[in-house]
Design a protein around this motif. Structure first.
Motif, PDB file in Angstrom:
ATOM      1  N   UNK A   1       0.539  -1.386  -0.074  1.00  0.00           N
ATOM      2  CA  UNK A   1       0.245  -0.195   0.004  1.00  0.00           C
ATOM      3  C   UNK A   1       0.787   1.291   0.012  1.00  0.00           C
ATOM      4  N   UNK A   2       1.996   0.830   0.413  1.00  0.00           N
ATOM      5  CA  UNK A   2       2.610   2.726   0.475  1.00  0.00           C
ATOM      6  C   UNK A   2       3.413   2.900  -0.465  1.00  0.00           C
ATOM      7  N   UNK A   3       3.527   1.885  -1.693  1.00  0.00           N
ATOM      8  CA  UNK A   3       5.442   1.471  -2.827  1.00  0.00           C
ATOM      9  C   UNK A   3       3.790   1.305  -3.800  1.00  0.00           C
ATOM     10  N   UNK A   4       2.761   0.888  -3.963  1.00  0.00           N
ATOM     11  CA  UNK A   4       1.500   0.775  -5.419  1.00  0.00           C
ATOM     12  C   UNK A   4       0.577   1.515  -5.512  1.00  0.00           C
ATOM     13  N   UNK A   5       0.704   1.625  -6.289  1.00  0.00           N
ATOM     14  CA  UNK A   5      -0.687   2.975  -6.668  1.00  0.00           C
ATOM     15  C   UNK A   5      -2.048   1.794  -7.083  1.00  0.00           C
ATOM     16  N   UNK A   6      -2.974   1.386  -6.349  1.00  0.00           N
ATOM     17  CA  UNK A   6      -4.296   0.391  -6.674  1.00  0.00           C
ATOM     18  C   UNK A   6      -4.893   0.547  -7.889  1.00  0.00           C
TER      19      UNK A   6
ATOM     20  N   UNK B   1      -1.564  -1.360 -12.640  1.00  0.00           N
ATOM     21  CA  UNK B   1      -1.826  -2.858 -12.952  1.00  0.00           C
ATOM     22  C   UNK B   1      -0.244  -2.811 -12.647  1.00  0.00           C
ATOM     23  N   UNK B   2       0.378  -4.391 -11.492  1.00  0.00           N
ATOM     24  CA  UNK B   2       1.190  -5.013 -11.409  1.00  0.00           C
ATOM     25  C   UNK B   2       1.956  -5.759 -12.514  1.00  0.00           C
ATOM     26  N   UNK B   3       2.915  -5.398 -12.505  1.00  0.00           N
ATOM     27  CA  UNK B   3       4.256  -6.650 -13.655  1.00  0.00           C
ATOM     28  C   UNK B   3       5.291  -7.475 -12.122  1.00  0.00           C
ATOM     29  N   UNK B   4       4.811  -8.409 -12.044  1.00  0.00           N
ATOM     30  CA  UNK B   4       6.156  -9.057 -10.838  1.00  0.00           C
ATOM     31  C   UNK B   4       7.081  -9.645 -12.092  1.00  0.00           C
ATOM     32  N   UNK B   5       8.248  -9.245 -11.641  1.00  0.00           N
ATOM     33  CA  UNK B   5       9.452 -10.869 -11.779  1.00  0.00           C
ATOM     34  C   UNK B   5       9.857 -10.801 -10.594  1.00  0.00           C
ATOM     35  N   UNK B   6      10.703 -12.205 -10.880  1.00  0.00           N
ATOM     36  CA  UNK B   6      11.776 -12.934  -9.727  1.00  0.00           C
ATOM     37  C   UNK B   6      13.512 -13.339 -10.613  1.00  0.00           C
ATOM     38  N   UNK B   7      13.837 -14.356 -10.248  1.00  0.00           N
ATOM     39  CA  UNK B   7      15.331 -14.545 -11.032  1.00  0.00           C
ATOM     40  C   UNK B   7      14.938 -15.029 -12.517  1.00  0.00           C
ATOM     41  N   UNK B   8      13.947 -16.056 -12.468  1.00  0.00           N
ATOM     42  CA  UNK B   8      13.443 -16.313 -14.015  1.00  0.00           C
ATOM     43  C   UNK B   8      12.297 -17.729 -13.757  1.00  0.00           C
ATOM     44  N   UNK B   9      12.839 -18.800 -15.314  1.00  0.00           N
ATOM     45  CA  UNK B   9      11.628 -19.804 -14.593  1.00  0.00           C
ATOM     46  C   UNK B   9      12.073 -20.621 -14.499  1.00  0.00           C
ATOM     47  N   UNK B  10      12.949 -21.059 -13.188  1.00  0.00           N
ATOM     48  CA  UNK B  10      12.915 -22.201 -12.834  1.00  0.00           C
ATOM     49  C   UNK B  10      12.516 -21.863 -11.226  1.00  0.00           C
TER      50      UNK B  10
ATOM     51  N   UNK C   1       5.923 -15.507  -9.727  1.00  0.00           N
ATOM     52  CA  UNK C   1       4.024 -16.004  -8.885  1.00  0.00           C
ATOM     53  C   UNK C   1       3.385 -16.150  -7.738  1.00  0.00           C
ATOM     54  N   UNK C   2       3.850 -16.561  -6.562  1.00  0.00           N
ATOM     55  CA  UNK C   2       3.902 -15.553  -5.087  1.00  0.00           C
ATOM     56  C   UNK C   2       3.994 -14.856  -5.075  1.00  0.00           C
ATOM     57  N   UNK C   3       4.680 -13.594  -5.744  1.00  0.00           N
ATOM     58  CA  UNK C   3       4.323 -12.185  -5.635  1.00  0.00           C
ATOM     59  C   UNK C   3       2.921 -11.808  -6.412  1.00  0.00           C
ATOM     60  N   UNK C   4       2.539 -11.823  -7.653  1.00  0.00           N
ATOM     61  CA  UNK C   4       1.742 -11.719  -8.455  1.00  0.00           C
ATOM     62  C   UNK C   4       0.090 -12.678  -7.458  1.00  0.00           C
ATOM     63  N   UNK C   5       0.504 -13.826  -7.007  1.00  0.00           N
ATOM     64  CA  UNK C   5      -0.666 -13.961  -5.915  1.00  0.00           C
ATOM     65  C   UNK C   5      -0.882 -13.630  -4.675  1.00  0.00           C
ATOM     66  N   UNK C   6       0.137 -12.627  -4.082  1.00  0.00           N
ATOM     67  CA  UNK C   6      -0.024 -11.874  -2.657  1.00  0.00           C
ATOM     68  C   UNK C   6      -0.507 -10.218  -3.486  1.00  0.00           C
ATOM     69  N   UNK C   7      -0.296 -10.083  -4.372  1.00  0.00           N
ATOM     70  CA  UNK C   7      -0.500  -8.888  -4.653  1.00  0.00           C
ATOM     71  C   UNK C   7      -2.359  -8.801  -5.251  1.00  0.00           C
TER      72      UNK C   7
ATOM     73  N   UNK D   1      -4.628 -11.240  -3.763  1.00  0.00           N
ATOM     74  CA  UNK D   1      -5.043 -11.232  -2.778  1.00  0.00           C
ATOM     75  C   UNK D   1      -5.409  -9.705  -1.642  1.00  0.00           C
ATOM     76  N   UNK D   2      -4.258  -8.999  -2.075  1.00  0.00           N
ATOM     77  CA  UNK D   2      -4.641  -7.363  -1.465  1.00  0.00           C
ATOM     78  C   UNK D   2      -5.082  -6.498  -2.678  1.00  0.00           C
ATOM     79  N   UNK D   3      -5.985  -7.607  -4.249  1.00  0.00           N
ATOM     80  CA  UNK D   3      -7.072  -6.470  -4.711  1.00  0.00           C
ATOM     81  C   UNK D   3      -6.025  -6.076  -5.635  1.00  0.00           C
ATOM     82  N   UNK D   4      -4.807  -6.003  -6.117  1.00  0.00           N
ATOM     83  CA  UNK D   4      -4.381  -5.475  -7.125  1.00  0.00           C
ATOM     84  C   UNK D   4      -4.326  -6.233  -8.720  1.00  0.00           C
ATOM     85  N   UNK D   5      -4.675  -5.455  -9.806  1.00  0.00           N
ATOM     86  CA  UNK D   5      -4.417  -6.485 -10.723  1.00  0.00           C
ATOM     87  C   UNK D   5      -3.172  -7.102 -11.264  1.00  0.00           C
ATOM     88  N   UNK D   6      -2.485  -7.256 -11.670  1.00  0.00           N
ATOM     89  CA  UNK D   6      -1.673  -8.104 -11.552  1.00  0.00           C
ATOM     90  C   UNK D   6      -0.978  -9.264 -12.977  1.00  0.00           C
ATOM     91  N   UNK D   7       0.282  -9.057 -13.354  1.00  0.00           N
ATOM     92  CA  UNK D   7       0.846  -9.461 -14.105  1.00  0.00           C
ATOM     93  C   UNK D   7       1.457 -10.611 -14.112  1.00  0.00           C
TER      94      UNK D   7
END
Length: 157
Positions: free
Chosen positions: A80-85, A88-97, A102-108, A110-116
């Protein structure tokens, strides 16, 4: 090999076209790739916030310029402090492995953000020759010819 046996590809029949449309449209609803993210953030108004969900060590090693650092574990307390609701949010982490994006997108979500999720993560960002930034500056590695055309701005797919 027995020529009358179905090929390994067709042991399970392809989906009906309408089912395929639904499946592939859904994938594009939930995922984007590094080339499209790169093209978008180069514009003046990409229309989304890019979130690096890795820990501090990964972020400091190098991250996508303009990304917001928000480790997955911190999402409930800091999103809530860092993102504008409204964006939409696009998440990334290390790579295909890694399923950290995916976990970050799920968490976002669950908080009501549109996410890819940006498929390929920072690994494919780097392999496709896009820049990363860290405390030591900006770095751009050579394009990996196994992931992207060497002498072209995009794969044109």
């Amino acid at each position: 090999m027995n020529d009358t046996a179905p090929s390994p590809v067709l042991r399970t029949a392809p989906a009906a076209p309408a089912e395929a449309v639904a499946f592939f449209a859904a994938r594009l609803t939930f995922q984007t790739d590094v080339a499209d993210v790169h093209a978008s953030i180069r514009s003046t108004h990409p229309g989304f916030i890019l979130v690096d969900s890795r820990g501090v060590a990964g972020w400091e090693q190098g991250h996508v310029p303009g990304a917001v650092h928000l480790p997955t574990a911190d999402i409930p307390a800091r999103a809530a402090d860092l993102l504008d609701p409204a964006l939409p949010v696009v998440t990334y982490c290390w790579g295909p492995g890694c399923d950290g994006a995916t976990r970050a997108a799920l968490a976002l979500a669950q908080l009501g953000y549109q996410v890819k999720e940006m498929i390929g993560g920072i690994e494919y960002w780097i392999r496709e020759g896009f820049p990363t930034t860290s405390a030591t500056g900006t770095e751009r590695r050579a394009v990996d010819p196994l992931t992207s055309p060497v002498n072209s701005a995009s794969c044109a797919c």
